[in-house]
Design an enzyme around this catalytic site. Structure first.
Site, PDB file in Angstrom:
ATOM      1  CB  ILE A   1      49.611  48.423  49.352  1.00  0.00           C
ATOM      2  CG1 ILE A   1      49.040  48.486  50.775  1.00  0.00           C
ATOM      3  CG2 ILE A   1      49.515  47.000  48.789  1.00  0.00           C
ATOM      4  CD1 ILE A   1      47.541  48.243  50.839  1.00  0.00           C
TER       5      ILE A   1
ATOM      6  CB  THR B   1      50.755  37.362  44.113  1.00  0.00           C
ATOM      7  OG1 THR B   1      50.894  38.286  45.203  1.00  0.00           O
ATOM      8  CG2 THR B   1      52.077  36.632  43.879  1.00  0.00           C
TER       9      THR B   1
ATOM     10  CG  HIS C   1      49.706  40.196  49.234  1.00  0.00           C
ATOM     11  ND1 HIS C   1      50.361  41.382  49.501  1.00  0.00           N
ATOM     12  CD2 HIS C   1      49.408  39.649  50.431  1.00  0.00           C
ATOM     13  CE1 HIS C   1      50.456  41.536  50.809  1.00  0.00           C
ATOM     14  NE2 HIS C   1      49.885  40.504  51.395  1.00  0.00           N
TER      15      HIS C   1
ATOM     16  NE  ARG D   1      50.720  59.378  43.629  1.00  0.00           N
ATOM     17  CZ  ARG D   1      51.364  59.244  42.473  1.00  0.00           C
ATOM     18  NH1 ARG D   1      52.655  58.924  42.449  1.00  0.00           N
ATOM     19  NH2 ARG D   1      50.726  59.427  41.327  1.00  0.00           N
TER      20      ARG D   1
END
Length: 160
Positions: free
Chosen positions: A83, A88, A90, A129
């Site tokens: 993610i 926003t 979200h 990562r």
């Protein structure tokens, strides 16, 4: 880097023979997701576990599928997702829902969920990562190692 102080992973030291582990992986941000999945699979293969891989549309879907896999008999789940913060709210909604849902799946079933959900400010953090050739860390491998290690600890505690 967030991995400072993390233990070294030696997948050859893990003997997960007899364990069934399901990897639930989101499809967003394919290069990063593919790296996470490859790292997890490398550790699981070296540990000798029986592995099932399920790809889900995104990180929001990780908890329900993880819970279903645990209910269906998996000894552990490795949850992988990416993610990246945008402009926003979200990011916060999905990050919180996925994290809370994965925690609930683990606690309600009494089985481990290796947490390989990357919540990032930008794509470069994910590339750093993802366990890719130029990456500094391998969060997919770390999540798999955590899932197998915890499943083995729980079996020992429960005398199974």
């Amino acid at each position: 880097m967030s991995g400072h102080g993390a233990p070294e992973i030696d997948p050859t030291a893990l003997d997960g023979t007899g364990l069934a582990v399901t990897v639930v992986a989101g499809r967003w941000h394919d290069e990063i997701s593919a790296g996470l999945l490859a790292g997890a699979q490398r550790v699981l293969d070296a540990a000798g576990v029986t592995t099932t891989v399920i790809r889900v549309p995104g990180s929001f879907e990780l908890p329900v599928v993880a819970r279903a896999a645990l209910d269906a008999g998996a000894d552990a789940v490795v949850a992988l997702g990416v993610i990246i913060r945008g402009g926003t709210p979200h990011f916060e909604y999905v990050s919180d829902a996925a994290t809370s849902g994965l925690t609930q799946a683990s606690l309600l079933t009494g089985k481990p969920v290796g947490f390989g959900l990357l919540t990032l400010d930008d794509e470069q953090q994910g590339l750093d990562r993802a366990g890719l050739p130029d990456s500094k860390e391998d969060k997919g491998a770390e999540a798999a190692e955590a899932a197998v290690t915890t499943a083995l600890l729980l079996k020992a505690i429960r005398g199974a």
